[in-house]
Motif scaffolding. Structure first.
Motif, PDB file in Angstrom:
ATOM      1  N   GLY A 284       3.685 -11.104   2.894  1.00  0.00           N
ATOM      2  CA  GLY A 284       3.361 -10.202   2.934  1.00  0.00           C
ATOM      3  C   GLY A 284       3.140  -8.891   1.449  1.00  0.00           C
ATOM      4  O   GLY A 284       3.735  -9.524   0.971  1.00  0.00           O
ATOM      5  N   TRP A 285       2.581  -7.789   1.444  1.00  0.00           N
ATOM      6  CA  TRP A 285       2.997  -7.320   0.031  1.00  0.00           C
ATOM      7  C   TRP A 285       3.255  -5.462   0.814  1.00  0.00           C
ATOM      8  O   TRP A 285       2.571  -5.381   1.799  1.00  0.00           O
ATOM      9  N   TYR A 286       4.200  -4.686   0.246  1.00  0.00           N
ATOM     10  CA  TYR A 286       4.324  -3.533   1.084  1.00  0.00           C
ATOM     11  C   TYR A 286       4.112  -3.069  -0.813  1.00  0.00           C
ATOM     12  O   TYR A 286       4.860  -2.985  -2.093  1.00  0.00           O
ATOM     13  N   ARG A 287       4.429  -1.802  -0.108  1.00  0.00           N
ATOM     14  CA  ARG A 287       4.355  -0.859  -1.536  1.00  0.00           C
ATOM     15  C   ARG A 287       5.129   0.496  -1.338  1.00  0.00           C
ATOM     16  O   ARG A 287       5.505   0.841  -0.284  1.00  0.00           O
ATOM     17  N   GLN A 288       5.760   0.468  -2.291  1.00  0.00           N
ATOM     18  CA  GLN A 288       6.795   2.506  -2.065  1.00  0.00           C
ATOM     19  C   GLN A 288       5.898   3.040  -3.223  1.00  0.00           C
ATOM     20  O   GLN A 288       6.602   3.324  -4.509  1.00  0.00           O
ATOM     21  N   PRO A 289       5.216   4.270  -3.352  1.00  0.00           N
ATOM     22  CA  PRO A 289       5.351   4.730  -4.232  1.00  0.00           C
ATOM     23  C   PRO A 289       6.257   5.485  -4.133  1.00  0.00           C
ATOM     24  O   PRO A 289       6.902   6.064  -3.678  1.00  0.00           O
ATOM     25  N   PRO A 290       6.287   6.255  -5.875  1.00  0.00           N
ATOM     26  CA  PRO A 290       7.708   8.018  -5.873  1.00  0.00           C
ATOM     27  C   PRO A 290       8.072   8.492  -4.982  1.00  0.00           C
ATOM     28  O   PRO A 290       6.837   9.296  -4.501  1.00  0.00           O
ATOM     29  N   GLY A 291       8.906   8.308  -4.281  1.00  0.00           N
ATOM     30  CA  GLY A 291       9.601   9.405  -2.889  1.00  0.00           C
ATOM     31  C   GLY A 291       8.861   9.086  -2.010  1.00  0.00           C
ATOM     32  O   GLY A 291       8.988   9.940  -1.067  1.00  0.00           O
ATOM     33  N   LYS A 292       8.719   7.753  -1.794  1.00  0.00           N
ATOM     34  CA  LYS A 292       7.836   7.839  -0.355  1.00  0.00           C
ATOM     35  C   LYS A 292       8.147   6.633   0.130  1.00  0.00           C
ATOM     36  O   LYS A 292       8.799   5.578  -0.298  1.00  0.00           O
ATOM     37  N   GLU A 293       7.608   6.314   1.549  1.00  0.00           N
ATOM     38  CA  GLU A 293       8.000   5.448   1.958  1.00  0.00           C
ATOM     39  C   GLU A 293       7.052   4.120   1.775  1.00  0.00           C
ATOM     40  O   GLU A 293       6.262   4.057   0.943  1.00  0.00           O
ATOM     41  N   ARG A 294       8.487   2.764   1.975  1.00  0.00           N
ATOM     42  CA  ARG A 294       7.873   1.162   2.079  1.00  0.00           C
ATOM     43  C   ARG A 294       6.515   1.333   3.023  1.00  0.00           C
ATOM     44  O   ARG A 294       6.757   1.499   4.035  1.00  0.00           O
ATOM     45  N   ASP A 295       5.032   1.003   2.857  1.00  0.00           N
ATOM     46  CA  ASP A 295       4.403   0.386   3.838  1.00  0.00           C
ATOM     47  C   ASP A 295       3.469  -0.843   3.580  1.00  0.00           C
ATOM     48  O   ASP A 295       3.496  -0.947   2.322  1.00  0.00           O
ATOM     49  N   LEU A 296       3.613  -1.383   4.612  1.00  0.00           N
ATOM     50  CA  LEU A 296       2.446  -2.594   3.842  1.00  0.00           C
ATOM     51  C   LEU A 296       1.323  -2.450   3.298  1.00  0.00           C
ATOM     52  O   LEU A 296       0.637  -1.343   3.531  1.00  0.00           O
ATOM     53  N   VAL A 297       0.583  -3.375   2.498  1.00  0.00           N
ATOM     54  CA  VAL A 297       0.032  -3.103   1.649  1.00  0.00           C
ATOM     55  C   VAL A 297      -1.521  -4.444   2.804  1.00  0.00           C
ATOM     56  O   VAL A 297      -2.139  -4.873   3.105  1.00  0.00           O
ATOM     57  N   ALA A 298      -0.736  -5.584   2.596  1.00  0.00           N
ATOM     58  CA  ALA A 298      -1.084  -6.527   3.248  1.00  0.00           C
ATOM     59  C   ALA A 298      -0.472  -7.808   3.645  1.00  0.00           C
ATOM     60  O   ALA A 298       0.547  -7.861   3.433  1.00  0.00           O
ATOM     61  N   SER A 299      -0.892  -8.555   4.410  1.00  0.00           N
ATOM     62  CA  SER A 299      -0.481 -10.025   5.072  1.00  0.00           C
ATOM     63  C   SER A 299      -0.775 -10.880   5.792  1.00  0.00           C
ATOM     64  O   SER A 299      -2.334 -10.733   5.802  1.00  0.00           O
ATOM     65  N   ILE A 300      -0.929 -12.105   5.141  1.00  0.00           N
ATOM     66  CA  ILE A 300      -1.927 -12.710   5.766  1.00  0.00           C
ATOM     67  C   ILE A 300      -0.470 -13.566   6.631  1.00  0.00           C
ATOM     68  O   ILE A 300       0.746 -14.226   6.112  1.00  0.00           O
ATOM     69  N   SER A 301      -0.635 -14.080   7.576  1.00  0.00           N
ATOM     70  CA  SER A 301       0.379 -15.490   8.548  1.00  0.00           C
ATOM     71  C   SER A 301      -0.007 -16.853   7.904  1.00  0.00           C
ATOM     72  O   SER A 301      -1.213 -17.523   7.123  1.00  0.00           O
ATOM     73  N   SER A 302       0.984 -17.908   8.736  1.00  0.00           N
ATOM     74  CA  SER A 302       0.474 -18.974   8.989  1.00  0.00           C
ATOM     75  C   SER A 302      -1.003 -19.561   8.756  1.00  0.00           C
ATOM     76  O   SER A 302      -1.267 -20.620   8.304  1.00  0.00           O
ATOM     77  N   GLY A 303      -1.316 -18.944  10.079  1.00  0.00           N
ATOM     78  CA  GLY A 303      -3.122 -19.335  10.095  1.00  0.00           C
ATOM     79  C   GLY A 303      -3.869 -18.757   9.572  1.00  0.00           C
ATOM     80  O   GLY A 303      -4.661 -18.511   9.919  1.00  0.00           O
ATOM     81  N   ASP A 304      -3.570 -18.089   8.507  1.00  0.00           N
ATOM     82  CA  ASP A 304      -4.426 -17.163   7.382  1.00  0.00           C
ATOM     83  C   ASP A 304      -5.036 -15.974   7.906  1.00  0.00           C
ATOM     84  O   ASP A 304      -6.143 -15.724   7.368  1.00  0.00           O
ATOM     85  N   ARG A 305      -4.173 -15.581   8.728  1.00  0.00           N
ATOM     86  CA  ARG A 305      -4.661 -14.617  10.111  1.00  0.00           C
ATOM     87  C   ARG A 305      -4.134 -13.208   8.455  1.00  0.00           C
ATOM     88  O   ARG A 305      -3.039 -13.437   8.323  1.00  0.00           O
ATOM     89  N   THR A 306      -5.312 -12.594   7.745  1.00  0.00           N
ATOM     90  CA  THR A 306      -5.286 -11.065   7.452  1.00  0.00           C
ATOM     91  C   THR A 306      -5.048  -9.917   8.063  1.00  0.00           C
ATOM     92  O   THR A 306      -5.987  -9.705   8.788  1.00  0.00           O
ATOM     93  N   ASN A 307      -4.317  -9.458   7.293  1.00  0.00           N
ATOM     94  CA  ASN A 307      -4.195  -7.653   7.845  1.00  0.00           C
ATOM     95  C   ASN A 307      -4.478  -6.577   6.663  1.00  0.00           C
ATOM     96  O   ASN A 307      -3.749  -7.455   5.380  1.00  0.00           O
ATOM     97  N   TYR A 308      -4.486  -5.499   6.681  1.00  0.00           N
ATOM     98  CA  TYR A 308      -4.664  -4.815   5.442  1.00  0.00           C
ATOM     99  C   TYR A 308      -4.887  -3.428   5.796  1.00  0.00           C
ATOM    100  O   TYR A 308      -4.933  -2.937   7.031  1.00  0.00           O
ATOM    101  N   ALA A 309      -4.272  -2.444   5.354  1.00  0.00           N
ATOM    102  CA  ALA A 309      -4.253  -1.290   5.040  1.00  0.00           C
ATOM    103  C   ALA A 309      -5.241  -0.433   5.099  1.00  0.00           C
ATOM    104  O   ALA A 309      -6.197  -1.579   3.742  1.00  0.00           O
TER     105      ALA A 309
END
Length: 115
Positions: A35-60
């Motif tokens: 997956g990918w996470y992102r952290q803007p300046p001064g903020k927490e790191r949050d999930l952007v998107a993920s993909i499982s080994s079964g190709d199941r995706t999840n998006y912010a």
């Protein structure tokens, strides 16, 4: 141990596109999530998107419909295609792999979207 190498960040104007890549090497189970996470300046790191080994995706919610995550399991590589970028997408983007019950992180790549 798992090593992650990211590439593809940079500076782009609003409305533009970027593609991030992350290659994983080391002790990786056949069943794992990338997956990918992102952290803007001064903020927490949050999930952007993920993909499982079964190709199941999840998006912010903030990126759904604009970003697409995909993986090449043969290469242990995950991609994030980012379209219609907005200034609020500016952040350090981190690649993540969850395998054998542990999280591994890349070094981060800066994405800056100018208005």
């Amino acid at each position: 141990q798992v090593q992650l190498v990211e590439s593809g960040g940079g500076l782009v104007q609003a409305g533009g596109s970027l593609r991030l890549s992350c290659g994983a090497s080391g002790s990786i189970s056949r069943v794992y999530t990338m997956g990918w996470y992102r952290q803007p300046p001064g903020k927490e790191r949050d999930l952007v998107a993920s993909i499982s080994s079964g190709d199941r995706t999840n998006y912010a919610d903030s990126v759904r419909g604009r970003f697409t995550i995909a993986r090449d399991s043969a290469k242990n590589t995950v991609y994030l295609q980012m379209n219609s970028l907005k200034p609020e997408d500016t952040a350090v983007y981190y690649c993540n792999v969850f395998t054998y019950g542990k999280n591994y992180w890349g070094q981060g790549t800066q994405v800056t979207v100018s208005s």
